[in-house]
Design a protein around this motif. Structure first.
Motif, mmCIF file in Angstrom:
data_model
loop_
_atom_site.group_PDB
_atom_site.id
_atom_site.type_symbol
_atom_site.label_atom_id
_atom_site.label_comp_id
_atom_site.label_asym_id
_atom_site.label_seq_id
_atom_site.Cartn_x
_atom_site.Cartn_y
_atom_site.Cartn_z
ATOM 1 N N ALA A 1 -15.384 -1.337 -9.982
ATOM 2 C CA ALA A 1 -14.679 -0.794 -8.816
ATOM 3 C C ALA A 1 -13.205 -0.556 -9.102
ATOM 4 O O ALA A 1 -12.437 -0.242 -8.184
ATOM 5 C CB ALA A 1 -14.831 -1.744 -7.626
ATOM 6 N N ASN A 2 -12.796 -0.671 -10.371
ATOM 7 C CA ASN A 2 -11.383 -0.484 -10.706
ATOM 8 C C ASN A 2 -10.901 0.946 -10.491
ATOM 9 O O ASN A 2 -9.697 1.193 -10.472
ATOM 10 C CB ASN A 2 -11.115 -0.897 -12.156
ATOM 11 N N ASN A 3 -11.837 1.905 -10.371
ATOM 12 C CA ASN A 3 -11.405 3.269 -10.080
ATOM 13 C C ASN A 3 -10.955 3.414 -8.624
ATOM 14 O O ASN A 3 -10.490 4.484 -8.219
ATOM 15 C CB ASN A 3 -12.521 4.269 -10.381
ATOM 16 N N GLN A 4 -11.056 2.337 -7.841
ATOM 17 C CA GLN A 4 -10.560 2.338 -6.470
ATOM 18 C C GLN A 4 -9.325 1.436 -6.323
ATOM 19 O O GLN A 4 -8.914 1.121 -5.207
ATOM 20 C CB GLN A 4 -11.656 1.887 -5.508
ATOM 21 N N VAL A 5 -8.746 1.056 -7.447
ATOM 22 C CA VAL A 5 -7.577 0.181 -7.454
ATOM 23 C C VAL A 5 -6.412 0.920 -8.116
ATOM 24 O O VAL A 5 -6.597 1.616 -9.126
ATOM 25 C CB VAL A 5 -7.871 -1.128 -8.206
ATOM 26 N N PHE A 6 -5.204 0.729 -7.566
ATOM 27 C CA PHE A 6 -4.032 1.462 -8.043
ATOM 28 C C PHE A 6 -2.844 0.519 -8.193
ATOM 29 O O PHE A 6 -2.867 -0.620 -7.731
ATOM 30 C CB PHE A 6 -3.716 2.610 -7.084
ATOM 31 N N PHE A 7 -1.802 1.014 -8.840
ATOM 32 C CA PHE A 7 -0.583 0.228 -9.025
ATOM 33 C C PHE A 7 0.583 1.164 -9.290
ATOM 34 O O PHE A 7 0.393 2.345 -9.615
ATOM 35 C CB PHE A 7 -0.743 -0.777 -10.171
ATOM 36 N N ILE A 8 1.790 0.638 -9.138
ATOM 37 C CA ILE A 8 3.011 1.373 -9.467
ATOM 38 C C ILE A 8 3.476 0.882 -10.835
ATOM 39 O O ILE A 8 3.653 -0.317 -11.040
ATOM 40 C CB ILE A 8 4.114 1.130 -8.422
ATOM 41 N N ASP A 9 3.650 1.826 -11.798
ATOM 42 C CA ASP A 9 4.046 1.391 -13.134
ATOM 43 C C ASP A 9 5.566 1.266 -13.242
ATOM 44 O O ASP A 9 6.295 1.465 -12.265
ATOM 45 C CB ASP A 9 3.465 2.317 -14.213
ATOM 46 N N THR A 10 6.043 0.928 -14.434
ATOM 47 C CA THR A 10 7.474 0.660 -14.615
ATOM 48 C C THR A 10 8.343 1.902 -14.445
ATOM 49 O O THR A 10 9.553 1.790 -14.255
ATOM 50 C CB THR A 10 7.730 0.060 -16.005
ATOM 51 N N SER A 11 7.740 3.088 -14.508
ATOM 52 C CA SER A 11 8.516 4.321 -14.284
ATOM 53 C C SER A 11 8.510 4.734 -12.819
ATOM 54 O O SER A 11 9.178 5.697 -12.444
ATOM 55 C CB SER A 11 7.946 5.466 -15.131
ATOM 56 N N GLY A 12 7.738 4.022 -11.987
ATOM 57 C CA GLY A 12 7.656 4.354 -10.570
ATOM 58 C C GLY A 12 6.498 5.254 -10.214
ATOM 59 O O GLY A 12 6.347 5.644 -9.054
ATOM 60 N N ALA A 13 5.649 5.600 -11.195
ATOM 61 C CA ALA A 13 4.513 6.477 -10.935
ATOM 62 C C ALA A 13 3.351 5.681 -10.343
ATOM 63 O O ALA A 13 3.158 4.506 -10.640
ATOM 64 C CB ALA A 13 4.068 7.168 -12.225
ATOM 65 N N LEU A 14 2.566 6.355 -9.491
ATOM 66 C CA LEU A 14 1.345 5.771 -8.949
ATOM 67 C C LEU A 14 0.240 5.969 -9.979
ATOM 68 O O LEU A 14 0.032 7.088 -10.464
ATOM 69 C CB LEU A 14 0.984 6.452 -7.631
ATOM 70 N N CYS A 15 -0.467 4.895 -10.312
ATOM 71 C CA CYS A 15 -1.443 4.952 -11.411
ATOM 72 C C CYS A 15 -2.780 4.359 -10.992
ATOM 73 O O CYS A 15 -2.859 3.516 -10.096
ATOM 74 C CB CYS A 15 -0.926 4.180 -12.623
ATOM 75 N N SER A 16 -3.818 4.804 -11.688
ATOM 76 C CA SER A 16 -5.160 4.265 -11.509
ATOM 77 C C SER A 16 -5.360 3.071 -12.432
ATOM 78 O O SER A 16 -5.058 3.140 -13.633
ATOM 79 C CB SER A 16 -6.209 5.338 -11.830
ATOM 80 N N ARG A 17 -5.884 1.982 -11.889
ATOM 81 C CA ARG A 17 -6.155 0.821 -12.724
ATOM 82 C C ARG A 17 -7.275 1.109 -13.719
ATOM 83 O O ARG A 17 -7.250 0.642 -14.861
ATOM 84 C CB ARG A 17 -6.541 -0.376 -11.862
ATOM 85 N N GLY A 18 -8.258 1.899 -13.303
ATOM 86 C CA GLY A 18 -9.416 2.144 -14.141
ATOM 87 C C GLY A 18 -9.071 2.778 -15.472
ATOM 88 O O GLY A 18 -9.631 2.420 -16.507
#
Length: 261
Positions: free
Chosen positions: A57-74
């Motif tokens: 289910a990691n394709n439904q999880v997200f995070f903000i990386d060190t550059s400020g971009a929204l990213c997919s955990r998967g």
């Protein structure tokens, strides 16, 4: 202050859930290819305790990386905007003339806990005009927000027959009394007679309740970027407002113990 806190998103991993549909952000097909759509899909994993979650289910999880971009955990890849759709995007080298549709600064996303809206912040003109065009700064003064898109169930033969009968019965009455009735014209029909509906926010604010029906059995819903007319937000019907609202659910690393235990 961390990048995630500066953007309104929580630190660590989180889920983005649509208030209107109850569905969550999902990398379609769990793919990692460039251009893979970010859609809304029923939640595959209900636990918010990270160690207990199914990694599928990691394709439904997200995070903000060190550059400020929204990213997919998967996949670890960023979220970009392509023709108003959210898509998965590898980071790419600079290609000239920069920026262009292939190579450009990635947009950032800002969440407002007050309004529950997610705003998209572009670092360059998202239409990527060629260098020969006169520079325009209009895009800098627009408010771009995310919204879910309602989906109607396919019409049946009975629905089409009912509409045909209703239409043909009402036409003689209109002609007889010499008055024009409300035809519930769609935005596309209105545009066809020459009314300028070029701005996306005109369509959004003028949709009305009928266009907000979302009754398709299809589990998939689209999510896209629109231009919000901040001065006309009060004209939105309640369902349209909810389509712009999102719940951000952070994942916990451990179980919380009940107070007093």
């Amino acid at each position: 202050m961390s990048e995630s806190q500066a953007t309104g998103f929580p630190p660590g991993y989180f889920i983005i859930r649509s208030v209107a549909t109850g569905r969550v952000f999902d990398v379609a097909g769990n793919f990692s290819d460039d251009g893979t759509d970010i859609i809304l899909w029923p939640e595959k994993e209900t636990s918010i305790v990270d160690p207990r979650r199914n990694p599928e289910a990691n394709n439904q999880v997200f995070f903000i990386d060190t550059s400020g971009a929204l990213c997919s955990r998967g996949s670890g890849h960023c979220i970009d905007v392509e023709d108003s759709r959210l898509t998965l995007r590898h980071r790419r080298p600079i290609s000239l003339p920069f920026p262009n549709s292939y190579s450009h600064p990635l947009p950032t996303f800002t969440y407002s806990p007050k309004t529950s809206e997610i705003h998209v912040n572009f670092l360059c003109d998202p239409s990527y005009p060629p260098p020969s065009d006169a520079a325009s700064v209009a895009w800098k003064h627009r408010s771009y927000v995310l919204t879910s898109i309602p989906l109607r169930k396919p019409k049946t033969f009975i629905d089409d027959a009912s509409q045909f009968i209703t239409s043909n019965l009402s036409t003689p009455l209109v002609s007889f009394f010499g008055t024009s009735a409300d035809t519930n014209a769609t935005p596309e029909e209105v545009a066809s007679v020459g009314i300028d509906l070029a701005e996306d926010e005109v369509l959004e604010e003028d949709r009305g309740d009928e266009a907000e029906v979302d009754d398709s059995p299809d589990p998939k819903r689209e999510v896209c970027v629109i231009i919000s007319n901040e001065q006309r937000k009060g004209d939105l019907v309640e369902k349209a407002k909810r389509r712009r609202q999102w719940d951000i659910i952070p994942l916990r690393t451990v179980n919380k113990r009940t107070a007093g235990i």
